[in-house]
Design an enzyme around this catalytic site. Structure first.
Site, PDB file in Angstrom:
ATOM      1  CD  GLU A   9      -3.191  -5.624   7.312  1.00  0.00           C
ATOM      2  OE1 GLU A   9      -2.904  -6.635   6.667  1.00  0.00           O
ATOM      3  OE2 GLU A   9      -2.912  -4.465   6.947  1.00  0.00           O
TER       4      GLU A   9
ATOM      5  CE  LYS B 218       1.838   1.163  11.788  1.00  0.00           C
ATOM      6  NZ  LYS B 218       0.904   1.811  10.926  1.00  0.00           N
TER       7      LYS B 218
ATOM      8  CB  THR C 198      -0.908   0.005   1.250  1.00  0.00           C
ATOM      9  OG1 THR C 198      -1.653  -1.206   1.258  1.00  0.00           O
ATOM     10  CG2 THR C 198      -1.846   1.198   1.260  1.00  0.00           C
ATOM     11  CB  VAL C 199       3.172   2.707   2.505  1.00  0.00           C
ATOM     12  CG1 VAL C 199       3.870   4.051   2.676  1.00  0.00           C
ATOM     13  CG2 VAL C 199       2.079   2.555   3.554  1.00  0.00           C
TER      14      VAL C 199
ATOM     15  CB  VAL D 260       2.811   8.532  14.708  1.00  0.00           C
ATOM     16  CG1 VAL D 260       1.708   8.892  15.687  1.00  0.00           C
ATOM     17  CG2 VAL D 260       3.884   7.710  15.403  1.00  0.00           C
TER      18      VAL D 260
ATOM     19  N   GLY E 227     -11.240  -4.562   2.758  1.00  0.00           N
ATOM     20  CA  GLY E 227      -9.808  -4.219   2.783  1.00  0.00           C
ATOM     21  C   GLY E 227      -9.468  -3.155   3.813  1.00  0.00           C
TER      22      GLY E 227
ATOM     23  CE  LYS F 215      -0.524   3.820  13.844  1.00  0.00           C
ATOM     24  NZ  LYS F 215      -1.912   3.637  13.375  1.00  0.00           N
TER      25      LYS F 215
ATOM     26  N   GLY G  69      -3.636   4.901   4.565  1.00  0.00           N
ATOM     27  CA  GLY G  69      -3.994   5.008   3.146  1.00  0.00           C
ATOM     28  C   GLY G  69      -2.778   5.381   2.319  1.00  0.00           C
TER      29      GLY G  69
HETATM   30  N1  LIG Z   1      -1.038   0.970   5.013  1.00  0.00           N
HETATM   31  C1  LIG Z   1      -1.053   2.147   5.589  1.00  0.00           C
HETATM   32  O1  LIG Z   1      -1.947   2.967   5.380  1.00  0.00           O
HETATM   33  C2  LIG Z   1       0.066   2.536   6.527  1.00  0.00           C
HETATM   34  C3  LIG Z   1      -0.004   3.772   7.212  1.00  0.00           C
HETATM   35  C4  LIG Z   1       1.056   4.154   8.041  1.00  0.00           C
HETATM   36  C5  LIG Z   1       2.133   3.305   8.202  1.00  0.00           C
HETATM   37  N2  LIG Z   1       2.158   2.094   7.553  1.00  0.00           N
HETATM   38  C6  LIG Z   1       3.340   1.238   7.727  1.00  0.00           C
HETATM   39  O2  LIG Z   1       4.002   1.152   6.484  1.00  0.00           O
HETATM   40  C7  LIG Z   1       4.624  -0.116   6.367  1.00  0.00           C
HETATM   41  C8  LIG Z   1       4.122  -0.804   5.097  1.00  0.00           C
HETATM   42  O3  LIG Z   1       2.734  -0.985   5.200  1.00  0.00           O
HETATM   43  P1  LIG Z   1       1.835  -1.448   3.956  1.00  0.00           P
HETATM   44  O4  LIG Z   1       0.437  -1.277   4.375  1.00  0.00           O
HETATM   45  O5  LIG Z   1       2.322  -0.814   2.722  1.00  0.00           O
HETATM   46  O6  LIG Z   1       2.183  -3.020   3.936  1.00  0.00           O
HETATM   47  P2  LIG Z   1       1.811  -4.066   2.793  1.00  0.00           P
HETATM   48  O7  LIG Z   1       0.787  -3.531   1.888  1.00  0.00           O
HETATM   49  O8  LIG Z   1       1.570  -5.356   3.503  1.00  0.00           O
HETATM   50  O9  LIG Z   1       3.187  -4.184   1.969  1.00  0.00           O
HETATM   51  C9  LIG Z   1       4.322  -4.807   2.491  1.00  0.00           C
HETATM   52  C10 LIG Z   1       5.358  -4.891   1.383  1.00  0.00           C
HETATM   53  O10 LIG Z   1       6.530  -5.490   1.924  1.00  0.00           O
HETATM   54  C11 LIG Z   1       6.973  -6.506   1.029  1.00  0.00           C
HETATM   55  N3  LIG Z   1       7.686  -7.533   1.769  1.00  0.00           N
HETATM   56  C12 LIG Z   1       7.207  -8.363   2.716  1.00  0.00           C
HETATM   57  N4  LIG Z   1       8.170  -9.179   3.149  1.00  0.00           N
HETATM   58  C13 LIG Z   1       9.280  -8.853   2.442  1.00  0.00           C
HETATM   59  C14 LIG Z   1      10.594  -9.350   2.394  1.00  0.00           C
HETATM   60  N5  LIG Z   1      10.989 -10.363   3.187  1.00  0.00           N
HETATM   61  N6  LIG Z   1      11.468  -8.791   1.529  1.00  0.00           N
HETATM   62  C15 LIG Z   1      11.107  -7.762   0.729  1.00  0.00           C
HETATM   63  N7  LIG Z   1       9.869  -7.252   0.734  1.00  0.00           N
HETATM   64  C16 LIG Z   1       8.969  -7.796   1.568  1.00  0.00           C
HETATM   65  C17 LIG Z   1       5.732  -7.038   0.363  1.00  0.00           C
HETATM   66  O11 LIG Z   1       6.074  -7.659  -0.862  1.00  0.00           O
HETATM   67  P3  LIG Z   1       4.970  -8.233  -1.901  1.00  0.00           P
HETATM   68  O12 LIG Z   1       4.201  -7.036  -2.381  1.00  0.00           O
HETATM   69  O13 LIG Z   1       5.753  -8.855  -2.972  1.00  0.00           O
HETATM   70  O14 LIG Z   1       4.154  -9.190  -1.090  1.00  0.00           O
HETATM   71  C18 LIG Z   1       4.918  -5.746   0.184  1.00  0.00           C
HETATM   72  O15 LIG Z   1       5.286  -5.119  -1.007  1.00  0.00           O
HETATM   73  C19 LIG Z   1       4.292  -0.871   7.653  1.00  0.00           C
HETATM   74  O16 LIG Z   1       5.323  -0.679   8.581  1.00  0.00           O
HETATM   75  C20 LIG Z   1       3.032  -0.185   8.135  1.00  0.00           C
HETATM   76  O17 LIG Z   1       2.852  -0.281   9.540  1.00  0.00           O
HETATM   77  C21 LIG Z   1       1.156   1.705   6.728  1.00  0.00           C
END
Ligand SMILES: NC(=O)c1ccc[n+]([C@@H]2O[C@H](COP(=O)([O-])OP(=O)(O)OC[C@H]3O[C@@H](n4cnc5c(N)ncnc54)[C@H](OP(=O)(O)O)[C@@H]3O)[C@@H](O)[C@H]2O)c1
Length: 429
Positions: A191, A106, A15-16, A133, A188, A206, A303
């Site tokens: 999780e 976080k 996502t990010v 955060v 979605g 956070k 998001g």
């Molecule tokens: N989602 C939000 O709105 C949000 C907001 C604030 C902070 N965050 C933080 O931002 C971070 C990412 O969140 P997200 O929602 O983007 O997570 P996500 O959608 O689950 O994406 C995780 C990414 O990491 C990759 N990955 C997983 N294991 C890996 C490995 N061993 N080697 C290399 N790449 C690997 C995945 O690869 P594949 O795509 O190939 O599976 C995927 O691209 C987290 O720390 C989360 O807490 C997220």
């Protein structure tokens, strides 16, 4: 660094990560401080997975640690997630390679922030985590930078959009927690494994980070008191509303002469309070300072768009070249805070009991509370058709938590009380 182009390596294209690549592709002129930010290399689990961003021209790394250490990039962005494993190994590798790091993680910062800050400061490179955060809301910057001239006493707010969405939907639709959670997972918004969110751990990560920034101490996640929203019953949402409150998952950090208390729990906020009015997936935060008084911020806590913008802001800060300690005070001076024993804290509470529908029960409950030293503020009884027993609900005046807990145990032992009493705190906001 004087090069006009910063070569950026991004690990994690979910996502990010995909949001960040899309953001930079849509804003090719993003050149804060006169430097261009260009993503040149990426890593994720699967190279072939379809993504909303084009990675065909970028150098691919199967191993995020190898990307982190790659001398062909100048800045490492970690967007994998998780407190340990590849995210931690990659961030450490980048810092050891004297490369600035930007992360949205976080869990990593709350659980390993002190050691990573020490490494970053030893290597003399920045480690920034604005997006960790409140996503797109600049909470970290406000606490770490804008309020550095003040003395922060407390921080409290709604830091998990998934929980806020679930509680808002439960109230709006009258559906139970499990139903709304299942729908949020289908859409979605939650999780597949919702434990981090609904168990309160994400909000605890956070608020742990904010507490460290606000109070100049090392993050101390182990000391956080955590209760999630799994036990929030529709009946409590309705009863609380009849009493003039809305139930929210409130994360708070308070400092007193005895130490610091960091906690996350479902709490009642008065209906007309801004925290009660922050609905859906919104995040909201009050910061209380000695000189600034109360500051309120609110916005999208997650998001792709908002979070990518926060990551881009950190990239911009790295390129601009300013430097301050990772947690406000230099890492070598950081110590974990002394946790306050929560049983000594004073607060108001909401109590719900299921009692037999017979004379004298209410008197027995109020006498037991009075004997234990708990004073009742308001009282509500609502007959429920066909149900065994009658729920009674009351709110208390401020009382020490240890006294309240002892009173609840005594009431639980009364013969007319049919179920385990339900206790929710009234937010100190
Ligand atoms: N989602 C939000 O709105 C949000 C907001 C604030 C902070 N965050 C933080 O931002 C971070 C990412 O969140 P997200 O929602 O983007 O997570 P996500 O959608 O689950 O994406 C995780 C990414 O990491 C990759 N990955 C997983 N294991 C890996 C490995 N061993 N080697 C290399 N790449 C690997 C995945 O690869 P594949 O795509 O190939 O599976 C995927 O691209 C987290 O720390 C989360 O807490 C997220």
């Amino acid at each position: 660094m004087t090069e006009p182009i910063w070569r950026i390596g991004v690990a994690g294209l979910g996502t990010v990560g995909a949001g960040l690549l899309t953001y930079l592709a849509d804003n090719p002129a993003f050149a804060p401080a006169g430097h261009m930010a260009v993503v040149t290399a990426v890593s994720a689990r699967s190279k072939s997975r379809p993504r909303p961003c084009d990675i065909s021209e970028l150098t691919w790394f199967d191993d995020p640690v190898a990307l982190a250490a790659d001398p062909e990039t100048d800045l490492f962005v970690e967007l994998i997630g998780g407190s340990d494993g590849p995210a931690k190994a990659a961030v450490e590798a980048a810092l050891k390679a004297r490369k600035p790091v930007v992360t949205a993680n976080k869990a990593l910062i709350a659980e390993h922030g002190a050691a990573l800050a020490a490494l970053a400061e030893d290597m003399d490179v920045p480690l920034l985590f604005e997006a960790a955060v409140m996503g797109g809301v600049p909470a970290v910057k406000i606490v770490r930078e804008a309020l550095v001239g003040d003395e922060i006493h407390s921080i409290s707010g709604i830091l998990n959009g998934t929980c806020n969405y679930i509680l808002t939907e439960m109230e709006a639709t009258g559906r139970a927690f499990a139903d709304v959670l299942a729908e949020a997972q289908r859409l979605g918004y939650a999780e597949a494994d919702p434990t981090m969110d609904v168990g309160g751990f994400d909000a605890a990560h956070k608020i742990t980070i904010l507490a460290a920034l606000a109070f100049g101490c090392a993050p101390n996640f182990a000391a956080a008191q955590i209760e999630g929203i799994e036990g929030v019953d529709l009946l409590d949402i309705r009863m609380a509303k009849d009493l003039g409150y809305r139930i929210k998952l409130v994360a708070s950090a308070e400092r007193s002469a005895d130490g610091v208390l960091v906690r996350v729990h479902p709490s009642l906020a008065p209906l007309n309070h801004p925290l009660a009015q922050a609905g859906g997936a919104l995040n909201a935060l009050f910061i209380e300072g000695e000189r600034c008084g109360r500051i309120f911020i609110q916005g999208p806590g997650a998001g792709a768009g908002p979070t990518a913008a926060a990551v881009a802001a950190d990239i911009s800060d790295v390129m601009a070249g300013g430097r301050r300690p990772v947690f406000q005070a230099p890492a070598e001076t950081l110590a974990p805070f002394d946790p306050i024993d929560p049983s000594k804290m004073m607060g108001r509470a909401y109590l719900r009991f299921l009692v037999k529908d017979e004379p004298g029960v209410i008197a027995a409950v109020s006498e037991t509370l009075a004997e234990a030293g708990v004073s009742i503020e308001s009282f509500l009884q609502k007959p429920t058709e066909g149900a065994e027993g009658v729920p009674i609900v009351l709110t208390t005046h401020a009382v020490a938590e240890s006294v309240l807990m002892a009173a609840v145990e005594r009431i639980a032992g009364l013969p007319a009380v049919l179920d385990r009493p339900r206790l929710l705190r009234i937010a100190r906001i």
